[in-house]
Design an enzyme around this catalytic site. Sequence first.
Site, mmCIF file in Angstrom:
data_model
loop_
_atom_site.group_PDB
_atom_site.id
_atom_site.type_symbol
_atom_site.label_atom_id
_atom_site.label_comp_id
_atom_site.label_asym_id
_atom_site.label_seq_id
_atom_site.Cartn_x
_atom_site.Cartn_y
_atom_site.Cartn_z
ATOM 1 N N SER A 1 0.513 -1.231 -0.460
ATOM 2 C CA SER A 1 0.388 -0.218 -0.234
ATOM 3 C C SER A 1 0.929 1.567 0.205
ATOM 4 O O SER A 1 0.406 2.026 -0.631
ATOM 5 C CB SER A 1 -0.750 0.095 1.129
ATOM 6 O OG SER A 1 -1.880 -1.123 0.866
ATOM 7 N N HIS B 1 0.750 4.411 4.525
ATOM 8 C CA HIS B 1 0.578 5.027 3.312
ATOM 9 C C HIS B 1 0.855 6.532 3.829
ATOM 10 O O HIS B 1 0.903 6.556 2.349
ATOM 11 C CB HIS B 1 -1.463 5.143 3.731
ATOM 12 C CG HIS B 1 -2.193 3.931 3.691
ATOM 13 N ND1 HIS B 1 -3.258 3.884 3.829
ATOM 14 C CD2 HIS B 1 -1.505 2.645 3.353
ATOM 15 C CE1 HIS B 1 -3.928 2.537 3.484
ATOM 16 N NE2 HIS B 1 -2.493 2.071 3.485
#
Length: 249
Positions: free
Chosen positions: A154, A200
């Site tokens: 991610s 992230h």
Amino acid sequence: MIPASVGFQCPECVKDGNKNVRTARTALGGRATTDPGWVSRVIIGINVVVFVLQQAVPGFTSRFIDIGLAFDPALGRDVGVAHGEYYRLLTSAFMHGGVLHIAFNMYALYLFGPPLEAALGRARFVALYLLAALGGSALSYSFSAPNRESLGASGAIFGLLGAYLVVSRRFGRDTSGVLGLLAINFVLGFVLPNIDWRAHLGGLITGVLCAAALAYAPTTRRTAVQVAGLVGAAVLVLALIAWRTAQLT
């Protein structure tokens, strides 16, 4: 002799002629290829292979997952990045926690990877992806609890989304779609459980910084500026890792 359309040519003549042929370049200075999605597919393949190994090999995930510092009863010693296992920061970016996890990340890579490859070229794209992956792991490592585990691509995917945003704006394209996608997924990192929003954010910041260096480098000394920008981003990430390691040890 080398066959030509009419007759033959000597090897020396062909070699001299090729010296005057300029290598095709992408819009941002990379080497142009006829298959700009090749690297993205290779990365997808690597992630799939690693995911299969996670299911098939006992202890594989715990051996390569991102964790700061923790005691492993099975080994009878401390493990983690702060224990000197720095490879975990990168290997964890090729691992996933479930089918939906890897499916979402690989689909995003399938969508946004090839366009970025086409604009950057393979070498620059690989550098961007790996630095974004490392940046995501580094921020997670630095601001999570030492014994918290983290894994997934991610961070790298958020880096690609940030890079796609920067490159799109560089060429005057509409960025409302990718902005909306970034906002939704970033909010989900705070709403849904067991999602590492720090990874992230780290990947996104690293991807934006790298893409800015790649997209806005002046054409007169483009390669030198691009390399300097990527090296600068790498130095910032490594400094963050060193700071956290000093804290934990």
